[in-house]
Design an enzyme around this catalytic site. Structure first.
Site, mmCIF file in Angstrom:
data_model
loop_
_atom_site.group_PDB
_atom_site.id
_atom_site.type_symbol
_atom_site.label_atom_id
_atom_site.label_comp_id
_atom_site.label_asym_id
_atom_site.label_seq_id
_atom_site.Cartn_x
_atom_site.Cartn_y
_atom_site.Cartn_z
ATOM 1 N N ARG A 128 0.811 -1.235 0.000
ATOM 2 C CA ARG A 128 0.000 0.000 0.000
ATOM 3 C C ARG A 128 0.834 1.270 0.000
ATOM 4 O O ARG A 128 0.337 2.338 0.369
ATOM 5 C CB ARG A 128 -0.964 0.019 1.196
ATOM 6 C CG ARG A 128 -1.945 -1.121 1.172
ATOM 7 C CD ARG A 128 -3.248 -0.757 1.850
ATOM 8 N NE ARG A 128 -4.195 -1.831 1.643
ATOM 9 C CZ ARG A 128 -4.228 -2.931 2.388
ATOM 10 N NH1 ARG A 128 -3.392 -3.058 3.404
ATOM 11 N NH2 ARG A 128 -5.097 -3.868 2.127
ATOM 12 N N LYS A 180 4.103 11.574 -11.711
ATOM 13 C CA LYS A 180 3.349 10.598 -12.509
ATOM 14 C C LYS A 180 4.133 9.301 -12.529
ATOM 15 O O LYS A 180 5.316 9.290 -12.863
ATOM 16 C CB LYS A 180 3.225 11.088 -13.946
ATOM 17 C CG LYS A 180 2.186 12.156 -14.165
ATOM 18 C CD LYS A 180 2.063 12.319 -15.668
ATOM 19 C CE LYS A 180 1.230 13.501 -16.077
ATOM 20 N NZ LYS A 180 1.222 13.641 -17.536
ATOM 21 N N GLU A 214 12.093 18.557 -24.720
ATOM 22 C CA GLU A 214 11.259 18.956 -23.571
ATOM 23 C C GLU A 214 11.729 20.291 -22.994
ATOM 24 O O GLU A 214 10.925 21.102 -22.533
ATOM 25 C CB GLU A 214 11.280 17.886 -22.470
ATOM 26 C CG GLU A 214 10.804 16.503 -22.888
ATOM 27 C CD GLU A 214 9.294 16.405 -23.154
ATOM 28 O OE1 GLU A 214 8.542 17.345 -22.819
ATOM 29 O OE2 GLU A 214 8.889 15.367 -23.713
ATOM 30 N N LYS A 256 8.801 23.567 -14.874
ATOM 31 C CA LYS A 256 7.877 22.452 -14.675
ATOM 32 C C LYS A 256 7.336 22.450 -13.240
ATOM 33 O O LYS A 256 6.151 22.220 -13.000
ATOM 34 C CB LYS A 256 8.549 21.122 -15.006
ATOM 35 C CG LYS A 256 7.573 19.975 -14.839
ATOM 36 C CD LYS A 256 7.708 18.840 -15.804
ATOM 37 C CE LYS A 256 6.500 17.932 -15.647
ATOM 38 N NZ LYS A 256 6.706 16.567 -16.018
ATOM 39 N N GLU A 281 -3.311 17.812 -13.303
ATOM 40 C CA GLU A 281 -3.533 18.021 -14.727
ATOM 41 C C GLU A 281 -4.959 18.419 -15.097
ATOM 42 O O GLU A 281 -5.569 17.884 -16.007
ATOM 43 C CB GLU A 281 -3.188 16.727 -15.461
ATOM 44 C CG GLU A 281 -2.717 16.969 -16.877
ATOM 45 C CD GLU A 281 -1.898 15.796 -17.380
ATOM 46 O OE1 GLU A 281 -2.462 14.716 -17.484
ATOM 47 O OE2 GLU A 281 -0.720 15.996 -17.672
ATOM 48 N N ARG A 283 -1.753 22.728 -16.114
ATOM 49 C CA ARG A 283 -0.741 21.731 -16.444
ATOM 50 C C ARG A 283 -0.837 21.303 -17.905
ATOM 51 O O ARG A 283 0.104 20.781 -18.471
ATOM 52 C CB ARG A 283 -0.873 20.522 -15.502
ATOM 53 C CG ARG A 283 0.312 19.583 -15.569
ATOM 54 C CD ARG A 283 0.349 18.650 -14.374
ATOM 55 N NE ARG A 283 1.335 17.593 -14.563
ATOM 56 C CZ ARG A 283 1.698 16.729 -13.629
ATOM 57 N NH1 ARG A 283 1.163 16.800 -12.433
ATOM 58 N NH2 ARG A 283 2.588 15.795 -13.872
ATOM 59 N N ASN A 315 1.585 20.217 -22.291
ATOM 60 C CA ASN A 315 1.343 19.349 -23.453
ATOM 61 C C ASN A 315 1.658 20.040 -24.775
ATOM 62 O O ASN A 315 1.345 19.504 -25.839
ATOM 63 C CB ASN A 315 -0.122 18.881 -23.472
ATOM 64 C CG ASN A 315 -0.299 17.658 -22.604
ATOM 65 O OD1 ASN A 315 0.624 16.865 -22.437
ATOM 66 N ND2 ASN A 315 -1.486 17.518 -22.037
ATOM 67 N N HIS A 359 2.615 18.119 -27.736
ATOM 68 C CA HIS A 359 2.356 16.716 -27.413
ATOM 69 C C HIS A 359 1.081 16.153 -28.027
ATOM 70 O O HIS A 359 0.966 14.950 -28.194
ATOM 71 C CB HIS A 359 2.335 16.499 -25.898
ATOM 72 C CG HIS A 359 3.706 16.453 -25.294
ATOM 73 N ND1 HIS A 359 4.566 17.521 -25.343
ATOM 74 C CD2 HIS A 359 4.378 15.463 -24.654
ATOM 75 C CE1 HIS A 359 5.702 17.183 -24.739
ATOM 76 N NE2 HIS A 359 5.612 15.941 -24.316
ATOM 77 N N HIS A 395 2.298 13.002 -29.669
ATOM 78 C CA HIS A 395 1.895 11.661 -29.228
ATOM 79 C C HIS A 395 1.269 10.878 -30.370
ATOM 80 O O HIS A 395 1.481 9.669 -30.510
ATOM 81 C CB HIS A 395 0.869 11.756 -28.087
ATOM 82 C CG HIS A 395 1.495 11.955 -26.740
ATOM 83 N ND1 HIS A 395 0.907 12.721 -25.762
ATOM 84 C CD2 HIS A 395 2.656 11.491 -26.210
ATOM 85 C CE1 HIS A 395 1.684 12.721 -24.681
ATOM 86 N NE2 HIS A 395 2.752 11.984 -24.928
ATOM 87 N N HIS A 434 10.284 9.846 -28.566
ATOM 88 C CA HIS A 434 9.357 10.826 -28.027
ATOM 89 C C HIS A 434 9.794 12.273 -28.319
ATOM 90 O O HIS A 434 8.994 13.084 -28.775
ATOM 91 C CB HIS A 434 9.212 10.604 -26.519
ATOM 92 C CG HIS A 434 8.275 11.557 -25.856
ATOM 93 N ND1 HIS A 434 6.915 11.514 -26.060
ATOM 94 C CD2 HIS A 434 8.503 12.607 -25.014
ATOM 95 C CE1 HIS A 434 6.343 12.482 -25.359
ATOM 96 N NE2 HIS A 434 7.285 13.160 -24.716
HETATM 97 ZN ZN ZN Z 1 7.059 14.707 -23.395
#
Ligand code: ZN
Ligand code: ADP
Length: 365
Positions: free
Chosen positions: A124, A146, A188, A231, A241, A245, A249, A252, A256, A268
């Site tokens: 947990r 994340k 990035e 960031k 998000e 936030r 993106n 992205h 993506h 990426h």
């Molecule tokens: Zn990225």
């Protein structure tokens, strides 16, 4: 050594420090000993990073009397699955890990995401620390909490939000990083500069040549620090998000989709660079961004060796339908982060599909 304090949820217990510097292993070990987050640590890493740095890092910890042992899994995105998480958890249990144990992620985004995921669910939840070793992980995946693993149909589909106890970013690790991995991280960093720090964009432009001098990590300390500060600021305001936030993106939405449509054969960072080119073009076409700003940023991307063209063989319709299926979309509307000026992004959910199609086609030429 620079220190950035990440404050989440306004609760002291969820804040942590991010340390950035060159060759900071000794100081990091002292801080971990002082932090007293766990009685015993497990260093989680992949086979590449373990070969390069595993024994050195273990030796540093042990020389200061810290009880730590290493668990390794095969390098590569293919390892980022629930199966690896289960295998590592079983290994932890087999070696007697319990709720007083802690994990230390030593590696790139794959190691960081997987280790954070395991730490967030093992018994947990147990504490974890990060030593990001790729530029990408240093400026991106190590901030924001994340964690996650991939499913065969899509990346990062199982995951949690779980903050580490501390992050130690040592640019010394970058000495051995392959050029393609530098490019990933650089994309990035450029993104952060475009959405929030035009001054950083100037700095990157001035140092473009220096940065490509791959074996020399020194110039990265101020740049990585600034990218992390950007960031941090955004993640602090919007941890989960929901709104702000989203501007992270930038590049992205399209990036993506390109990455997925190419079956992840495009890294990426390169996909994000193409996505940024798309967002810049859309911003200009919709009358938000002056031509000169678009040209300047496109010029820098190219000078830095980042791609701004989408491979001609990629299906435009395929890319568009991937964007519509992306997990961040709401209803059928595709949200694009667009730009008015460097440092002035905004979210637009109403870009006509025909214009998206025209932009992708334009980038293929
Ligand atoms: Zn990225
Ligand atoms: P990211 O998601 O951060 O780009 P990955 O975890 O997929 O990174 O790592 C990319 C590749 O680089 C992996 O093969 C990993 O083992 C390797 N790697 C990570 N850090 C280093 C480093 N400092 N030097 C050399 N190779 C590294």
């Amino acid at each position: 050594m620079n220190r950035i304090k990440i404050n989440l949820d306004k609760k002291i217990s969820r804040s942590y420090d991010l340390y950035i510097g060159k060759d900071i292993q000794d100081r990091a070990t002292l801080l971990i000993a002082r932090g007293n987050w766990a009685k015993r640590y497990f260093l989680i890493t992949d086979t590449n990073v373990s070969d390069l740095y595993g024994s050195r890092v273990l030796d540093t910890f042990r020389s200061m009397g810290m009880p730590v042992e290493m668990i390794t899994f095969p390098a590569g995105e293919a390892s980022k699955t629930i199966h690896t998480a289960v295998a590592v958890a079983e290994e932890l249990l087999g070696r007697g890990a319990d709720r007083t144990s802690g994990l230390i992620a030593l590696g790139g985004g794959v190691v960081g995401d997987l280790t954070g995921f395991i730490a967030s669910i093992f018994m947990r939840g147990i504490p974890y620390l990060q030593f990001p070793t790729t530029l990408m992980a240093q400026v991106d995946s190590s901030i924001g909490g994340k964690t996650g693993v991939d499913l065969p149909m899509a990346k990062n589909m199982l995951g949690t939000f779980c903050q580490p106890k501390a992050v130690f970013t040592d640019v010394g690790f970058l000495k051995t990083l392959p050029v393609a991995e530098y490019m990933n991280g650089l994309a990035e960093i450029v993104k952060c500069a475009i959405i929030d720090d035009p001054g950083l964009l100037d700095l990157l432009e001035e140092q473009a040549v220096l940065l490509m001098n791959v074996g020399e990590p020194e110039p990265w300390v101020p740049i990585v620090t600034r990218a992390c500060e950007i960031k941090k600021k955004i993640v602090e305001i919007d941890e989960k998000e929901q709104g702000l936030r989203r501007i992270l993106n930038f590049g992205h939405t399209l990036g993506h989709a390109v990455e997925a449509e190419a079956d992840y054969a495009i890294p990426h960072g390169e996909a994000v660079s193409m996505g940024m080119a798309g967002a810049l073009n859309l911003s200009e076409k919709l009358g938000h961004l002056p031509v000169s700003d678009r040209e300047r940023i496109m010029g820098f991307l190219q000078k830095a060796g980042l791609p701004v063209r989408i491979p001609g063989g990629l299906s435009t319709e395929g890319v568009i339908s991937r964007m519509q299926r992306d997990k961040k979309k709401e209803g059928k509307v595709v949200h694009f982060v667009l730009l008015r000026r460097p440092g002035m992004p905004f979210v637009n959910g109403g870009v006509p599909e025909s214009l998206i199609r025209e932009t992708i086609e334009g980038l293929k030429r």
